[in-house]
Structures are given as structure tokens and as C-alpha cells.
Motif scaffolding. Structure first.
Motif, mmCIF file in Angstrom:
data_model
loop_
_atom_site.group_PDB
_atom_site.id
_atom_site.type_symbol
_atom_site.label_atom_id
_atom_site.label_comp_id
_atom_site.label_asym_id
_atom_site.label_seq_id
_atom_site.Cartn_x
_atom_site.Cartn_y
_atom_site.Cartn_z
ATOM 1 N N CYS A 195 0.810 -1.224 0.000
ATOM 2 C CA CYS A 195 0.000 0.000 0.000
ATOM 3 C C CYS A 195 0.846 1.278 0.000
ATOM 4 C CB CYS A 195 -0.954 -0.009 1.192
ATOM 5 S SG CYS A 195 -0.113 0.037 2.781
ATOM 6 N N ASP A 196 2.120 1.179 -0.311
ATOM 7 C CA ASP A 196 2.984 2.356 -0.358
ATOM 8 C C ASP A 196 3.287 2.734 -1.804
ATOM 9 O OD1 ASP A 196 3.143 2.316 2.429
ATOM 10 O OD2 ASP A 196 4.969 1.105 2.421
ATOM 11 N N SER A 197 3.841 3.933 -1.978
ATOM 12 C CA SER A 197 4.217 4.408 -3.315
ATOM 13 C C SER A 197 5.665 4.866 -3.304
ATOM 14 C CB SER A 197 3.334 5.591 -3.729
ATOM 15 O OG SER A 197 1.997 5.198 -3.857
ATOM 16 N N LEU A 198 6.297 4.732 -4.454
ATOM 17 C CA LEU A 198 7.650 5.222 -4.642
ATOM 18 C C LEU A 198 7.617 6.288 -5.726
ATOM 19 C CD1 LEU A 198 10.660 4.700 -3.795
ATOM 20 C CD2 LEU A 198 10.845 3.401 -5.922
ATOM 21 N N LEU A 199 8.080 7.488 -5.396
ATOM 22 C CA LEU A 199 8.242 8.536 -6.391
ATOM 23 C C LEU A 199 9.623 8.355 -6.993
ATOM 24 C CD1 LEU A 199 6.889 11.694 -4.514
ATOM 25 C CD2 LEU A 199 5.640 9.981 -5.806
ATOM 26 N N GLU A 200 9.688 8.357 -8.324
ATOM 27 C CA GLU A 200 10.957 8.169 -9.027
ATOM 28 C C GLU A 200 11.149 9.325 -10.002
ATOM 29 O OE1 GLU A 200 12.416 4.229 -10.837
ATOM 30 O OE2 GLU A 200 11.690 5.406 -12.562
ATOM 31 N N TRP A 201 12.273 10.024 -9.881
ATOM 32 C CA TRP A 201 12.590 11.182 -10.723
ATOM 33 C C TRP A 201 13.870 10.851 -11.478
ATOM 34 C CZ3 TRP A 201 12.118 16.725 -8.342
ATOM 35 C CH2 TRP A 201 12.355 17.694 -9.314
ATOM 36 N N THR A 202 13.745 10.641 -12.769
ATOM 37 C CA THR A 202 14.887 10.342 -13.633
ATOM 38 C C THR A 202 15.176 11.582 -14.474
ATOM 39 O OG1 THR A 202 14.239 8.024 -13.726
ATOM 40 C CG2 THR A 202 15.753 8.789 -15.426
ATOM 41 N N TYR A 203 16.461 11.933 -14.592
ATOM 42 C CA TYR A 203 16.820 13.156 -15.309
ATOM 43 C C TYR A 203 18.037 12.955 -16.208
ATOM 44 C CZ TYR A 203 20.318 13.425 -11.631
ATOM 45 O OH TYR A 203 21.345 13.124 -10.777
ATOM 46 N N VAL A 204 18.090 13.789 -17.235
ATOM 47 C CA VAL A 204 19.242 13.907 -18.132
ATOM 48 C C VAL A 204 19.495 15.402 -18.249
ATOM 49 C CG1 VAL A 204 20.143 13.522 -20.458
ATOM 50 C CG2 VAL A 204 18.577 11.851 -19.436
ATOM 51 N N SER A 205 20.731 15.835 -17.964
ATOM 52 C CA SER A 205 21.024 17.262 -17.948
ATOM 53 C C SER A 205 22.417 17.529 -18.490
ATOM 54 C CB SER A 205 20.944 17.776 -16.506
ATOM 55 O OG SER A 205 21.340 19.130 -16.424
ATOM 56 N N ASN A 206 22.569 18.679 -19.107
ATOM 57 C CA ASN A 206 23.920 19.137 -19.413
ATOM 58 C C ASN A 206 24.604 19.446 -18.084
ATOM 59 O OD1 ASN A 206 23.629 18.955 -22.165
ATOM 60 N ND2 ASN A 206 23.320 21.137 -22.492
ATOM 61 N N PRO A 207 25.921 19.292 -18.028
ATOM 62 C CA PRO A 207 26.649 19.614 -16.793
ATOM 63 C C PRO A 207 26.504 21.084 -16.410
ATOM 64 C CG PRO A 207 28.032 18.351 -18.292
ATOM 65 C CD PRO A 207 26.798 18.739 -19.060
ATOM 66 N N PHE A 208 26.619 21.353 -15.121
ATOM 67 C CA PHE A 208 26.643 22.717 -14.600
ATOM 68 C C PHE A 208 28.101 23.125 -14.438
ATOM 69 C CE2 PHE A 208 22.342 22.019 -13.802
ATOM 70 C CZ PHE A 208 21.737 23.107 -13.180
ATOM 71 N N PRO A 209 28.494 24.244 -15.012
ATOM 72 C CA PRO A 209 29.882 24.694 -14.835
ATOM 73 C C PRO A 209 30.212 24.876 -13.352
ATOM 74 C CG PRO A 209 28.783 25.980 -16.546
ATOM 75 C CD PRO A 209 27.727 25.136 -15.874
ATOM 76 N N GLY A 210 31.341 24.330 -12.946
ATOM 77 C CA GLY A 210 31.793 24.475 -11.567
ATOM 78 C C GLY A 210 31.126 23.549 -10.575
ATOM 79 N N LYS A 211 30.264 22.657 -11.037
ATOM 80 C CA LYS A 211 29.560 21.720 -10.145
ATOM 81 C C LYS A 211 29.907 20.285 -10.543
ATOM 82 C CE LYS A 211 26.988 25.050 -8.327
ATOM 83 N NZ LYS A 211 27.179 25.560 -7.003
ATOM 84 N N THR A 212 29.520 19.348 -9.697
ATOM 85 C CA THR A 212 29.720 17.926 -9.983
ATOM 86 C C THR A 212 28.364 17.270 -10.202
ATOM 87 O OG1 THR A 212 29.533 17.231 -7.675
ATOM 88 C CG2 THR A 212 31.739 17.920 -8.440
ATOM 89 N N PRO A 213 28.342 16.052 -10.754
ATOM 90 C CA PRO A 213 27.060 15.341 -10.902
ATOM 91 C C PRO A 213 26.338 15.154 -9.564
ATOM 92 C CG PRO A 213 28.718 14.298 -12.262
ATOM 93 C CD PRO A 213 29.436 15.326 -11.424
ATOM 94 N N ASP A 214 27.093 15.040 -8.469
ATOM 95 C CA ASP A 214 26.467 14.899 -7.149
ATOM 96 C C ASP A 214 25.625 16.117 -6.785
ATOM 97 O OD1 ASP A 214 27.476 12.387 -6.687
ATOM 98 O OD2 ASP A 214 29.174 13.083 -5.492
#
Length: 186
Positions: A140-159
Motif C-alpha cells: 500500500c505504499d508508493s515510490l516517487l521516481e525522478w529520472t533526469y538527463v542534464s547538461n553539466p553545470f559549470p563548476g559543479k559535480t554530478p552529485d
């Protein structure tokens, strides 16, 4: 041994393509999840299906409304905005406004998912496409799943992006669960 001559224009094209491929960083991809306990996907989905009301389920969004298009149909464009408050090194309060225009690309109400793309924004997205699903788990529970594809952010990491989406999704799951619990008490 026979020699083969490659036209200079063709060689130049191959080198240009190789340089472009080398200079283009790989897109960041990821999936974050959050659990909504005690409620089925059919109970959770209506909160996400309403694409223009993110501010009702995400405490990080101050406003969200449709700019153009038809409710629940591909092509709908929403505007969302939120703010963060931090303290500067001098002790002053600094308010930062973040805003997005996002386009609904597809929605499957029977299977509880939608895909959208970030358009104009002031956060740093140059390309980002996401799919959000509500999946059944544990009876009786639900899982929200958010899948993404993005260009990198300058100065940031994938984390950085993983944590950004993960925090927002957990906030959404907590809010939906709280709203459903409140509704079931009435």
C-alpha cells in the motif's frame, strides 16, 4: 602497397567532428527516489498530475502556474519560482530567487508518469529533461521516481544535481504524505 588519398576537405571534416565530440561533455543522468508510506499510486498521483500546481506539494516553490497550453496535455508550459535565504559573510540576509519555465512533453495518467523539459531558467540549466513516476511498492505504499538527463553545470559535480533533485523529491513526498494523512483524518 597502394596508397589511398583522402581529400583534404573530408579529413578536415573528420577532425572537426572529433574535436566537437571531445569538447562536448557527457550529459549527467540520474534517478532519485522517495517513498510515500501508506498511500497507493492512485492516491498519490493526483498531486503530481496537476502540472501547474507544484507550489502546493513542493515547499521550495513559492508560485507555479500555467503560462500556455491545455491542462494535462503535452505542450503545457508552467512557470515556477522559489527562493532561498542565506546569510552573507557580513551577517546580512541574502534572498535568491530561482525561476523556471518547464514544458510538459508527455503524460500517462493510467501509469502515473509524466516527462517534462526545463526551458528558460536562471538556475543554470542549458538542457534538462526529466520523468517523474509514481510506482507501487510494499502493498500500500508508493515510490516517487525522478529520472533526469542534464547538461553539466559549470563548476559543479554530478552529485550537486543528484542532491538537488533528491532533496526536492523528498520534500514533495513528505508534503504529499502529510496532505493525504490530513485528508484521511477528515
Amino acid at each position: 602497397m597502394a596508397s589511398h588519398k583522402i581529400p583534404l576537405s573530408l579529413l578536415s571534416l573528420f577532425l572537426s567532428l572529433a574535436l566537437v565530440a571531445e569538447a562536448t561533455p557527457a550529459r549527467w543522468t540520474g534517478t532519485v527516489t522517495a517513498k510515500v508510506e501508506g498511500f497507493s499510486p492512485a492516491q498519490v498521483w493526483p498531486f503530481l498530475e496537476d502540472f501547474s500546481n507544484l507550489h502546493k506539494i513542493n515547499p521550495n516553490a513559492d508560485i507555479c502556474y500555467a503560462l500556455e497550453g491545455v491542462y494535462g496535455h503535452p505542450g503545457l508550459i508552467r512557470f515556477c519560482s522559489g527562493h532561498t535565504t542565506t546569510t552573507s559573510p557580513s551577517g546580512e540576509e541574502v534572498i535568491t530567487i530561482q525561476w523556471f519555465q518547464e514544458k510538459l512533453l508527455s503524460m500517462d495518467t493510467a501509469h502515473h508518469w509524466f516527462t517534462y523539459q526545463v526551458l528558460e531558467n536562471n538556475v543554470g540549466f542549458t538542457y534538462c529533461k526529466s520523468t517523474i513516476k509514481v510506482l507501487p511498492i510494499d502493498g500500500c505504499d508508493s515510490l516517487l521516481e525522478w529520472t533526469y538527463v542534464s547538461n553539466p553545470f559549470p563548476g559543479k559535480t554530478p552529485d550537486y544535481l543528484f542532491n538537488y533533485f533528491g532533496t526536492n523529491l523528498q520534500d514533495i513526498a513528505n508534503t504529499i504524505e502529510k496532505l493525504l494523512k490530513s485528508k484521511s483524518k477528515n
